[in-house]
Write an enzyme that holds these catalytic residues in place. Structure first.
Site: not given
Length: 304
Positions: A16, A150, A256, A269, A280
């Site tokens: 990332e 990612s 998430d 997570e 973002s």
């Protein structure tokens, strides 16, 4: 003590890196606009802990192991240098998916069922094997590295051919992985800023899941406000805030989750250093309640 001098650490060596570079530059320009004395440092090649003191503040804009494993935070804590986000123990709790999910399970926070494996090298390549019994019944599984971001080396598996291809396609099959049940309905994320939940964001993608292409390549991925009745909204926020407390996180983070067809939530997570590019998830959620990018950055560095 008022923060005056800030260093933004960006770059890193993870998959990332490009996202981190973009996030770091945006944060840097925001801090300049806010009137702070600020510098950008490409981590780790230009980072030397000896050049920092207790008068400095580090804004960590590093993704992957560089910024989320807890190793950097431990070094900064030992030097008593202030920094953004969670401490090293919280990062260690969240960075490893098996550790994180064990903490979730221990504290009765719903998370998809999973199995941890130390390596894929000698892995049975048959979904009928007894190894997978803990996850039954299932139609699909996910294979994920225990430590990475990612969506690198993440595969959706529905048959033995998928399993074989996933194992053969892994960049590094000798590291630890988890097999996780697929909860198929809605994918969402909840940013948390200084102890309060920002509006949840639903993620819709043309991919089979929110993978690397959906995040960084495709132009049709949709980030939508996740509308819920008050009772479900309260339930979702309670789960997220409990997750934050159990992990020991502070300041800013992103949880998430998945929602199944019966409207149950499952924590996937926790991200202790969310992306901060202009597009973002975290800034988008903040913007939806009138919190500008500069206001968001200012809140992150002034965490109580």
């Amino acid at each position: 003590m008022a923060i005056k001098k800030i260093t933004v650490l960006y770059g890193g060596q993870s998959s990332e890196r490009e996202v981190s570079l973009e996030s770091g530059k945006d944060i840097y320009h925001s801090l300049k606009a806010l009137g702070y004395e600020v510098q950008l440092i490409d981590y780790p090649k230009n980072f030397f802990i000896e050049q920092f003191s207790q008068e400095d503040f580090i804004f960590i804009a590093l993704h992957g192991a560089d910024g989320e494993s807890g190793e950097l935070q431990k070094i900064l804590q030992q030097k008593r240098v202030l920094f953004s986000g969670s401490d090293h123990k919280a990062c260690m709790n969240t960075w490893n998916k098996n550790t994180c999910k064990n903490l979730l399970k221990k504290n009765n926070i719903p998370t998809p069922k999973w199995i941890n494996v130390s390596s894929l090298i000698a892995m049975q390549r048959n979904l009928e094997d007894d190894f997978f019994d803990l996850l039954r019944p299932f139609k699909e599984l996910f294979l994920k590295p225990a430590e990475d971001g990612s969506s690198i080396d993440v595969f959706k598996i529905s048959n033995n051919k998928d399993l074989e291809l996933a194992i053969e396609s892994c960049i590094n099959s000798s590291r630890a992985f988890i097999f996780e049940e697929n909860v198929d309905f809605k994918e969402l994320t909840v940013p948390i800023l200084n102890g309060r939940c920002l509006p949840a964001v639903e993620i819709r993608t043309s991919e089979s899941f929110y993978n690397f292409n959906a995040k960084y390549v495709n132009k049709d991925t949709q980030l939508l406000e996740f509308i819920l009745p008050n009772d479900k909204k309260n339930e979702l926020e309670e789960i997220c805030l409990k997750t934050m407390d159990v992990m020991g996180c502070r300041g800013w983070l992103r949880v998430d989750l998945l929602q199944d067809k019966n409207n149950n939530f499952y924590v996937l997570e926790v991200n202790t250093v969310p992306g901060m590019t202009s597009h973002s998830l975290f800034p988008k959620s903040a913007e939806s309640i009138g919190l500008s990018y500069n206001d968001l950055v200012n809140e992150i560095i002034n965490t109580k």
